[in-house]
Design a protein around this motif. Structure first.
Motif, short mmCIF file in Angstrom:
data_model
loop_
_atom_site.label_atom_id
_atom_site.label_comp_id
_atom_site.label_asym_id
_atom_site.label_seq_id
_atom_site.Cartn_x
_atom_site.Cartn_y
_atom_site.Cartn_z
N GLN A 113 -19.59 -30.66 111.53
CA GLN A 113 -19.25 -29.70 110.48
C GLN A 113 -17.94 -28.97 110.72
O GLN A 113 -17.48 -28.20 109.88
CB GLN A 113 -20.36 -28.65 110.38
N GLU A 117 -16.05 -26.26 108.32
CA GLU A 117 -16.13 -24.85 108.67
C GLU A 117 -14.72 -24.26 108.73
O GLU A 117 -14.47 -23.17 108.23
CB GLU A 117 -16.84 -24.70 110.01
N ILE A 121 -13.28 -21.23 106.47
CA ILE A 121 -12.70 -20.00 107.02
C ILE A 121 -11.34 -19.74 106.37
O ILE A 121 -11.06 -18.63 105.92
CB ILE A 121 -12.54 -20.10 108.55
N LEU A 172 -17.91 -13.98 107.35
CA LEU A 172 -19.03 -14.84 107.78
C LEU A 172 -19.93 -15.19 106.60
O LEU A 172 -20.34 -16.34 106.45
CB LEU A 172 -19.87 -14.11 108.83
N GLU A 173 -20.20 -14.20 105.76
CA GLU A 173 -21.04 -14.46 104.60
C GLU A 173 -20.39 -15.48 103.68
O GLU A 173 -21.03 -16.39 103.16
CB GLU A 173 -21.30 -13.17 103.82
N GLN A 176 -20.57 -18.91 105.20
CA GLN A 176 -21.95 -19.35 105.06
C GLN A 176 -22.20 -19.92 103.66
O GLN A 176 -22.74 -21.01 103.49
CB GLN A 176 -22.84 -18.13 105.33
N GLN A 177 -21.76 -19.16 102.65
CA GLN A 177 -21.95 -19.57 101.25
C GLN A 177 -21.23 -20.87 100.96
O GLN A 177 -21.75 -21.75 100.30
CB GLN A 177 -21.40 -18.50 100.33
N ARG A 178 -19.99 -20.95 101.45
CA ARG A 178 -19.21 -22.14 101.18
C ARG A 178 -19.82 -23.37 101.81
O ARG A 178 -19.86 -24.44 101.21
CB ARG A 178 -17.78 -21.96 101.68
N LEU A 179 -20.30 -23.21 103.02
CA LEU A 179 -20.91 -24.36 103.69
C LEU A 179 -22.18 -24.77 102.96
O LEU A 179 -22.44 -25.95 102.76
CB LEU A 179 -21.22 -24.02 105.16
N ALA A 181 -22.76 -24.37 99.82
CA ALA A 181 -22.35 -24.99 98.56
C ALA A 181 -21.90 -26.43 98.81
O ALA A 181 -22.21 -27.34 98.06
CB ALA A 181 -21.22 -24.20 97.94
N ASN A 185 -23.44 -29.76 97.08
CA ASN A 185 -22.70 -30.64 96.18
C ASN A 185 -22.55 -32.04 96.73
O ASN A 185 -21.87 -32.87 96.15
CB ASN A 185 -21.30 -30.09 95.92
N ARG B 6 -26.21 -8.37 114.00
CA ARG B 6 -24.86 -8.79 113.67
C ARG B 6 -23.83 -7.99 114.45
O ARG B 6 -22.87 -8.53 114.98
CB ARG B 6 -24.60 -8.57 112.18
N GLU B 38 -25.61 -17.97 113.61
CA GLU B 38 -24.67 -16.90 113.28
C GLU B 38 -23.73 -16.60 114.45
O GLU B 38 -22.54 -16.37 114.29
CB GLU B 38 -25.45 -15.65 112.91
N ARG B 41 -21.16 -19.28 114.66
CA ARG B 41 -20.23 -19.17 113.55
C ARG B 41 -19.26 -18.01 113.77
O ARG B 41 -18.08 -18.08 113.44
CB ARG B 41 -21.02 -18.99 112.27
N THR B 44 -16.62 -19.04 116.24
CA THR B 44 -15.65 -19.91 115.58
C THR B 44 -14.71 -19.09 114.70
O THR B 44 -13.50 -19.30 114.69
CB THR B 44 -16.37 -20.95 114.71
N LEU B 45 -15.29 -18.14 113.96
CA LEU B 45 -14.47 -17.30 113.08
C LEU B 45 -13.42 -16.55 113.88
O LEU B 45 -12.23 -16.57 113.54
CB LEU B 45 -15.36 -16.32 112.32
N SER B 48 -10.73 -18.80 115.22
CA SER B 48 -9.84 -19.25 114.16
C SER B 48 -8.88 -18.15 113.75
O SER B 48 -7.70 -18.40 113.52
CB SER B 48 -10.64 -19.66 112.92
N HIS B 161 -18.05 -21.33 93.68
CA HIS B 161 -19.49 -21.20 93.76
C HIS B 161 -19.87 -19.77 94.14
O HIS B 161 -19.30 -19.20 95.03
CB HIS B 161 -19.98 -22.16 94.85
#
Lengths: 186, 560
Positions: A113, A117, A121, A172-173, A176-179, A181, A185, B6, B38, B41, B44-45, B48, B161
């Motif tokens: 992924q 990811e 970002i 982060l949210e 999360q949403q994009r992944l 989605a 799809n 968090r 989380e 992630r 990673t965030l 990045s 989306h």
């Protein structure tokens, strides 16, 4: 039997694979260590170990074997990260071995992924209003230590830190949403 | 996941976590897959963000205008990859294991890798095709009021989306499949795909052409599948109903599963209320009319401000294209007069400006598109401000306003293809400057001492077609260069002694392109803008950030 030319070729192949996967290995190691301290050491140990054991890795130059290399290297990196933390356990906060195992397994599962990811970002970051994006990047830029801000006790530093955390949570949210989605799809 | 966990995750990453909290975090990682994911992630965030930040802050002192052949390939991505690659120590350790020849090879790889990634041939990732996430476009809107928290959009934006909420106003949304929704606020939608949307609240008129047949609107536990043309829907907290204006819809799921409704038929999906028809809904024509009215009000307001601005005696030149008639000349409305009028040269067309159909803009798009002017004199400072609609950044450098050639005191204002604004002034065209060329992998000599001041990136392809107010303030006395986009500062740099210059000039110059009339070869650099400019003001003074913000406020189009 003379191994030299053969060895040379194997070495070029190894360097190419390592160069290509450097970022992934580095990220993987970072996720197993509690901070950036030690990442360089562990990555270096991993690279050396990978070269020593490279004869055990079956590569035929295909895409599959390139993908196999990163998984193989991550397994080696996991051991290196474990032993690094064992050495340091007495003088700093480090993860328990059971936690490292779980993190390592989840990170290896997530290798596929990575690209998604990363692009999530980038696009989430692009969506932030300019001033917020500037703020979040400025505290993460080299030489700026968010850790230093977090440890300061002043009111202004605390406010800044909580602002940065709100932005990071929002990002982060969004990721999360994009992944989610992306998976939805197909 | 709770907020405390968090926060703990970030504290752990930032190294400010207490041992007790660290233990609790470890427990959570072991026991809860969500926390585990989380945590990874978040790591990673943060990594990045550091890489992107590192890529952006790479200082650049080169003067690209002096060597038109140089094409930097350093996209931020590649820069950050280069920075991450620090196997230097390994190279040293490797000497213990390897022959000298191999190490030389290794080091060669390193050098290539850190300077010019694309030279690695088969080892590099193929150039990534640009991608945007989204399912629909906010085509136009009237009086939208966005909630204090949540995403806000402008006309023309791609909608991705996720949720879309607004409190007031009317929006027209085109889904990629071809269906169009007119949505009246207060509205809460969740865009799911090119083909489906969920409505939690709002009044909607959906138009579904044959190409979009099968478009699904979800509301109150049912799916409304449009089998052609037009229907209306109203969703409130206590009830929801659908009415077919023309054509046919099928209801799936919920109480009325399988029902078909034909023209004029109505159905309550949830609750019930008055038997009245949904005819109070906005129609497409009405939306258009409301928009036109709002646009002409905006246009009139701008004209008043524009007339006031003409009196500003700091103006060197002012081209309020938006309010002028079509012709091959664009008038300078500042007191400096007709001598500075711009001449349209080559394929420059009149297009719709930013203030609705009555306003005019100049559309540039081909290598020969240019507006030429000549502005003599010496100035102590510059402020440039323009409204521009960028369709794409096709060239490495894309011109906004450029002095011909690049002689001492002259300026270049352009946009790099990575979305950063560039403003530069030639400080001394007699000097020869040596710098390292990334493209050629060696020191090259270029004519002239100049520094390019970059802003942070303000544009990417998702902004295509949007209007931007761009400004650059070059202030030798204040020793700084400040750049703005839509009234907000996007870059501020000091003018150091080496690049200090007192007397600024413009001379023969072009809007939307770069003239090099005295070049010694038939070849010229292609730098035409691909986009539309409908207002440009040049001041012989350093405007304050309040003044720039005011220019933006006074001139902004609808929806800003």
């Amino acid at each position: 039997m003379d191994h030299e030319p053969d060895r040379e070729q194997r070495y070029s192949e190894f360097v190419a694979l390592l160069a290509r996967h450097d970022v992934s290995i580095r990220r993987f190691v970072r996720s197993l260590l509690p901070s950036r301290d030690g990442v360089d050491d562990v990555v270096q140990d991993t690279a050396l170990e990978c070269w020593k054991k490279f004869s055990e890795f079956n590569s035929d130059g295909s895409e599959d074997s390139a993908a196999g290399f990163i998984r193989w290297a991550c397994v080696i990196a996991r051991y290196k990260a474990l032993s690094w933390q064992r050495d340091k356990a007495r003088d700093r906060l480090v993860f328990r071995e059971t936690v490292i195992e779980r993190l390592a397994q989840a990170a290896i599962d997530g290798l596929d992924q990575q690209e998604l990811e990363q692009s999530a970002i980038e696009s989430c970051l692009a969506r932030l209003p300019d001033d917020q994006r500037r703020l979040i990047l400025s505290v993460h830029s080299p030489g700026q230590s968010i850790a230093a801000i977090a440890q300061e006790t002043g009111e202004a530093a605390r406010r800044l830190y909580s602002k940065v955390n709100i932005l990071r949570k929002r990002l982060l949210e969004c990721v999360q949403q994009r992944l989610a989605a992306e998976v939805g799809n197909g | 996941m709770d907020e405390a966990t968090r926060t703990r995750i970030f504290k752990a990453i930032d190294q400010s976590i207490s041992p007790a909290e660290f233990d609790r975090l470890q427990d959570a990682i072991e026991q809860d897959d969500e926390v585990l994911t989380e945590y990874l992630r978040a790591i990673t965030l943060c990594e990045s963000l550091s890489e992107i930040a590192a890529g952006q802050s790479a200082a650049e002192l080169t003067a690209p205008d002096a060597s038109p052949g140089r094409v930097p390939q350093t996209e931020s991505m590649q820069r950050s990859v280069a920075r991450r690659f620090t196997f230097g120590q390994l190279a040293i350790a490797a000497t213990l294991l390897l022959t000298v020849g191999s190490v030389a090879f290794w080091l060669g790889q390193q050098r290539n890798r850190t300077t010019h990634v694309t030279d690695l041939g088969e080892q590099t990732e193929p150039t990534r095709e640009s991608q945007i996430a989204g399912h629909a476009t906010l085509r136009r809107s009237v009086d939208l009021k966005w909630p204090a928290h949540g995403s806000t959009y402008r006309d023309g934006d791609v909608l991705s989306h996720g949720p879309l909420r607004f409190e007031e106003g009317v929006a027209e949304i085109d889904f990629f499949c071809g269906a169009t929704l007119i949505v009246e606020g207060p509205a809460a939608l969740h865009i799911e795909s090119d083909w489906s949307v969920e409505i939690a609240r709002g009044r909607i008129r959906a138009n579904v052409p044959p190409a979009a047949r099968g478009f699904i609107v979800k509301a109150a536990g049912s799916e409304i599948v449009d089998l052609g043309t037009e229907f209306a829907l109203e969703v409130k907290s206590e009830n929801a109903r659908v009415e077919v204006i023309d054509g046919e819809v099928e209801i799936r799921g919920g109480e009325y599963d399988g029902n078909h409704l034909l023209t004029g038929q109505r159905q309550w999906l949830k609750g019930s209320d008055t038997p009245e028809s949904l005819d109070g809904l906005s129609t497409f024509d009405e939306l258009q009319r409301r928009r036109e009215n709002a646009a002409s009000e905006r246009f009139a307001a701008w004209q008043a401000h524009s007339h006031e601005l003409r009196q500003d005696d700091r103006l060197i030149a002012y081209f309020p294209v938006a309010g002028t008639a079509a012709g091959r000349v664009v008038r300078n409305e500042a007191a400096t007069g007709a001598g500075l009028d711009g001449k349209l040269v080559g394929p420059v067309d009149h297009a719709t400006g930013r203030l609705g159909s009555t306003s005019v803009g100049l559309k540039f798009g081909r290598p020969g598109s240019r507006v030429r002017t000549r502005i003599d004199g010496e100035y102590p400072a510059f402020s440039f401000a323009c409204w521009v609609r960028i369709d794409s950044l096709d060239h490495v450098y894309n011109a906004l306003f450029m002095s011909d050639g690049y002689e001492t005191g002259e300026l270049h204002w352009q946009i790099h293809n990575d979305g950063r604004l560039m403003f530069s002034v030639m400080v001394d065209d007699t000097q020869k400057v040596r710098h390292f060329s990334e493209l050629e992998q060696r020191e090259v000599e270029t004519a002239g001492l100049a520094r390019v001041y970059y802003s942070e990136p303000i544009w990417d392809i998702s902004k295509s077609g949007q209007w931007f107010h761009l400004a650059a303030v070059y202030d030798p006395a204040g020793r700084k260069v400040v750049q703005y986009a839509n009234g907000k500062q996007v870059g501020s740099q000091e003018i150091i002694d080496k690049f200090y210059i007192e007397k600024l000039r413009i001379g023969a110059a072009e809007i939307g392109n770069w003239g090099q009339p005295f070049r010694k070869t038939p070849w010229f650099s292609v730098r035409n803008l691909n986009g539309t400019i409908d207002e440009l003001a040049i001041f012989a003074a350093a405007l304050t950030s309040e003044e720039i913000a005011m220019l933006f406020q006074n001139g902004k189009p609808l929806g800003y």
